[in-house]
Write a protein that holds these residues in place. Structure first.
Motif, PDB file in Angstrom:
ATOM      1  N   PRO A   1       0.885  -1.103   0.006  1.00 49.66           N
ATOM      2  CA  PRO A   1      -0.026  -0.171  -0.170  1.00 49.66           C
ATOM      3  C   PRO A   1       0.921   1.267   0.024  1.00 49.66           C
ATOM      4  O   PRO A   1       0.345   2.395  -0.561  1.00 49.66           O
ATOM      5  CB  PRO A   1      -0.940  -0.145   1.256  1.00 49.66           C
ATOM      6  CG  PRO A   1      -0.981  -1.676   1.526  1.00 49.66           C
ATOM      7  CD  PRO A   1       0.470  -2.034   0.997  1.00 49.66           C
ATOM      8  N   ARG A   2       2.026   1.142   0.661  1.00 47.19           N
ATOM      9  CA  ARG A   2       2.980   2.371   0.492  1.00 47.19           C
ATOM     10  C   ARG A   2       3.967   2.457  -0.738  1.00 47.19           C
ATOM     11  O   ARG A   2       4.475   3.512  -0.736  1.00 47.19           O
ATOM     12  CB  ARG A   2       3.648   2.350   1.957  1.00 47.19           C
ATOM     13  CG  ARG A   2       2.902   2.411   3.281  1.00 47.19           C
ATOM     14  CD  ARG A   2       3.772   2.578   4.220  1.00 47.19           C
ATOM     15  NE  ARG A   2       4.595   3.605   4.321  1.00 47.19           N
ATOM     16  CZ  ARG A   2       6.091   3.736   4.014  1.00 47.19           C
ATOM     17  NH1 ARG A   2       6.713   2.354   4.208  1.00 47.19           N
ATOM     18  NH2 ARG A   2       6.953   4.728   4.227  1.00 47.19           N
ATOM     19  N   GLU A   3       3.643   1.554  -1.659  1.00 44.89           N
ATOM     20  CA  GLU A   3       4.844   1.571  -2.598  1.00 44.89           C
ATOM     21  C   GLU A   3       4.317   2.300  -3.733  1.00 44.89           C
ATOM     22  O   GLU A   3       3.074   2.471  -3.931  1.00 44.89           O
ATOM     23  CB  GLU A   3       5.162   0.106  -3.029  1.00 44.89           C
ATOM     24  CG  GLU A   3       5.793  -0.827  -2.204  1.00 44.89           C
ATOM     25  CD  GLU A   3       5.873  -2.092  -2.513  1.00 44.89           C
ATOM     26  OE1 GLU A   3       5.518  -2.694  -3.476  1.00 44.89           O
ATOM     27  OE2 GLU A   3       6.040  -2.807  -1.413  1.00 44.89           O
ATOM     28  N   GLN A   4       5.204   3.130  -4.560  1.00 46.97           N
ATOM     29  CA  GLN A   4       4.843   3.950  -5.574  1.00 46.97           C
ATOM     30  C   GLN A   4       5.342   3.218  -6.930  1.00 46.97           C
ATOM     31  O   GLN A   4       6.578   2.782  -7.121  1.00 46.97           O
ATOM     32  CB  GLN A   4       5.655   5.237  -5.571  1.00 46.97           C
ATOM     33  CG  GLN A   4       5.586   6.334  -6.687  1.00 46.97           C
ATOM     34  CD  GLN A   4       6.055   7.453  -6.652  1.00 46.97           C
ATOM     35  OE1 GLN A   4       6.947   7.753  -7.038  1.00 46.97           O
ATOM     36  NE2 GLN A   4       5.658   8.152  -5.445  1.00 46.97           N
ATOM     37  N   PRO A   5       4.251   2.978  -7.863  1.00 46.40           N
ATOM     38  CA  PRO A   5       4.771   2.178  -9.137  1.00 46.40           C
ATOM     39  C   PRO A   5       6.051   2.796  -9.854  1.00 46.40           C
ATOM     40  O   PRO A   5       5.810   4.012  -9.666  1.00 46.40           O
ATOM     41  CB  PRO A   5       3.339   2.440 -10.053  1.00 46.40           C
ATOM     42  CG  PRO A   5       2.385   2.569  -8.967  1.00 46.40           C
ATOM     43  CD  PRO A   5       3.139   3.183  -8.017  1.00 46.40           C
ATOM     44  N   GLY A   6       6.741   1.793 -10.076  1.00 44.30           N
ATOM     45  CA  GLY A   6       8.208   2.332 -10.819  1.00 44.30           C
ATOM     46  C   GLY A   6       9.244   2.949  -9.956  1.00 44.30           C
ATOM     47  O   GLY A   6      10.302   3.256 -10.364  1.00 44.30           O
ATOM     48  N   ALA A   7       9.043   2.870  -8.552  1.00 45.44           N
ATOM     49  CA  ALA A   7       9.853   3.323  -7.756  1.00 45.44           C
ATOM     50  C   ALA A   7      11.243   2.704  -7.789  1.00 45.44           C
ATOM     51  O   ALA A   7      12.291   3.305  -7.486  1.00 45.44           O
ATOM     52  CB  ALA A   7       9.372   3.807  -6.325  1.00 45.44           C
ATOM     53  N   ALA A   8      11.061   1.359  -7.641  1.00 46.40           N
ATOM     54  CA  ALA A   8      12.349   0.338  -7.555  1.00 46.40           C
ATOM     55  C   ALA A   8      13.250   0.744  -8.510  1.00 46.40           C
ATOM     56  O   ALA A   8      14.423   0.781  -8.422  1.00 46.40           O
ATOM     57  CB  ALA A   8      11.660  -0.874  -7.231  1.00 46.40           C
ATOM     58  N   GLU A   9      12.577   0.629  -9.675  1.00 51.71           N
ATOM     59  CA  GLU A   9      13.497   0.634 -11.050  1.00 51.71           C
ATOM     60  C   GLU A   9      14.025   2.186 -10.896  1.00 51.71           C
ATOM     61  O   GLU A   9      15.058   2.330 -11.470  1.00 51.71           O
ATOM     62  CB  GLU A   9      12.650   0.545 -12.313  1.00 51.71           C
ATOM     63  CG  GLU A   9      12.150  -0.777 -12.329  1.00 51.71           C
ATOM     64  CD  GLU A   9      10.741  -1.022 -11.743  1.00 51.71           C
ATOM     65  OE1 GLU A   9      10.331  -0.245 -10.885  1.00 51.71           O
ATOM     66  OE2 GLU A   9      10.588  -2.414 -11.504  1.00 51.71           O
ATOM     67  N   SER A  10      13.073   3.276 -10.552  1.00 51.46           N
ATOM     68  CA  SER A  10      13.992   4.588 -10.434  1.00 51.46           C
ATOM     69  C   SER A  10      14.962   4.689  -9.491  1.00 51.46           C
ATOM     70  O   SER A  10      16.095   5.498  -9.745  1.00 51.46           O
ATOM     71  CB  SER A  10      12.726   5.398 -10.167  1.00 51.46           C
ATOM     72  OG  SER A  10      13.304   6.843  -9.746  1.00 51.46           O
ATOM     73  N   ILE A  11      14.886   4.006  -8.317  1.00 50.64           N
ATOM     74  CA  ILE A  11      16.288   3.846  -7.469  1.00 50.64           C
ATOM     75  C   ILE A  11      17.240   3.355  -7.881  1.00 50.64           C
ATOM     76  O   ILE A  11      18.321   3.816  -7.667  1.00 50.64           O
ATOM     77  CB  ILE A  11      15.631   3.323  -6.317  1.00 50.64           C
ATOM     78  CG1 ILE A  11      14.442   4.473  -5.301  1.00 50.64           C
ATOM     79  CG2 ILE A  11      16.727   2.866  -5.330  1.00 50.64           C
ATOM     80  CD1 ILE A  11      13.902   3.420  -4.025  1.00 50.64           C
TER      81      ILE A  11
END
Length: 297
Positions: A48-58
Motif C-alpha cells: 500500500p505504501r509503494e509507488q509504481p516504478g519507484a524500485a526501478e527509479s532508485i
C-alpha cells in the motif's frame, strides 16, 4: 576481497531523495574502503505504501551516481517463504504467539504491549498479529561512530510484532532474516533507524546468530527541522545536476572537498570518496541540515 559485506536497502515508496543518497553513499564508501561487497536490497514489504516504478527509479539513480552493487538485487516481496518458515517455527516452539490486541487496547496498557495474549494460546490467526516473546531485551548497543547508545527499557522488553494482522511481514523480522541470509556483516544506515536496532539485535540473539556491527549516519533535515523522507514528501534528487548533488551529499558526510574534484567525473569523485573515507570525518551529531546556496536539495 575481504569478509566485509554491507548493503543499501531502500523501500520503493518513492524516488531516491537527498537523505537516501547520503545513506547510499555512506554504506558504499564504508564497504568499498574495506574492499568489501556492497549489496542492494529493495524492501518492498508494504504494497500500500509503494509507488509504481519507484524500485526501478532508485536503481537507475544509483547507476547514475556510479554506485555499482555486487550480485543480484534482492526483493523482499520474493522472500515471503523465508519469513513465514521462521514464524511457523517460532509458533511451534512457543517463542511466538498470536495476539488479538488492538492499538487502542495497547494505548490503555500505557502505550507498550503488556504481554496480554502470551498465555492465551490463541489458535485462530484471523484478525491477529504474531508477536515474538523477547527473552533477551537489548537496552543499549555500540555504534561505530557514536559509541554506546541507550535504548528505552520499556520498548526493549516489549514482545514485538513480527507479522501484522493484515498479513504483512514486519520490517524488523524481514531485515534481520535477509541480512543473515545474505551474509551482511555491517549495517550502515540513517540515524532515524537507531531505535529499531535493539529489536533487531534481540532477533539475532533469538536466532542464535552473531550480531552485525552498526553505523548510523547523520540524518538530513529540512530547514524546518523535519526529516528528509518520502513520508515527509522530500523531493527526488535532481537527475540533471548529479555532480553538484553528489558533492553536497559528500560534504554532509564530512568530506573536505578539494577544489579540483569539481572538475572530475562522477566515477572519479566516487572513487576519491572511497580512498578518503573515514569515520572520524563524520559529523558528531545524528542530525544535520544541509545548507545549499539555492535553499533546495
Amino acid at each position: 576481497m575481504t569478509d566485509y559485506v554491507g548493503r543499501f536497502a531502500p523501500s520503493p515508496s518513492g524516488p531516491l531523495h537527498f537523505g537516501s543518497l547520503m545513506a547510499a553513499l555512506g554504506s558504499y564508501f564504508q564497504a568499498k574502503s574495506q574492499q568489501g561487497h556492497w549489496l542492494v536490497r529493495i524492501e518492498d514489504l508494504d504494497p500500500p505504501r509503494e509507488q509504481p516504478g519507484a524500485a526501478e527509479s532508485i536503481l537507475r539513480t544509483l547507476e547514475n551516481y556510479q554506485l555499482g552493487w555486487d550480485g543480484d538485487v534482492v526483493y523482499q516481496s520474493q522472500r515471503h517463504e523465508l519469513y513465514q518458515a521462521q514464524i511457523d517455527h517460532w509458533l511451534t516452539t512457543g517463542e511466538a504467539y498470536y495476539c488479538q490486541c488492538t492499538r487502542k487496547q495497547i494505548k490503555a496498557m500505557g502505550g507498550f504491549y503488556s504481554g496480554h495474549c502470551r498465555a492465551l494460546q490463541l489458535a485462530d490467526p484471523h484478525h491477529c498479529s504474531v508477536r515474538l516473546h523477547i527473552e533477551q531485551p537489548v537496552t543499549e548497543f555500540i555504534d561505530l561512530k557514536h559509541g554506546n547508545i541507550p535504548l528505552p527499557k520499556a520498548l526493549a522488553e516489549e514482545d514485538f510484532i513480527i507479522k501484522r494482522r493484515d498479513g504483512l511481514y514486519a520490517y524488523n523480522l524481514a531485515v534481520v532474516l535477509d541480512d543473515i541470509d545474505q551474509g551482511v556483516t555491517e549495517v550502515v544506515r540513517g540515524a532515524d533507524l537507531i531505535e529499531p536496532t535493539g529489536r533487531q539485535m534481540s532477533l539475532y540473539h533469538q536466532l542464535k546468530q552473531p550480531v552485525v556491527r552498526y553505523l548510523h549516519l547523520p540524518l538530513a533535515l529540512d530547514e524546518n527541522g523535519n526529516k528528509l523522507s518520502k513520508q515527509n514528501h522530500a523531493p527526488a534528487i535532481d537527475a540533471l545536476d548529479t555532480k553538484s548533488t553528489l558533492l553536497k551529499a559528500m560534504q554532509c558526510l564530512g568530506f573536505a572537498i578539494e577544489p579540483s574534484l569539481k572538475d572530475g567525473t562522477i566515477e572519479e569523485i566516487v572513487q576519491w570518496g572511497v580512498r578518503h573515507w573515514s569515520l572520524l570525518q563524520l559529523p558528531e551529531s545524528t542530525e544535520i541540515t544541509p545548507r545549499f546556496s539555492n535553499g533546495s536539495v
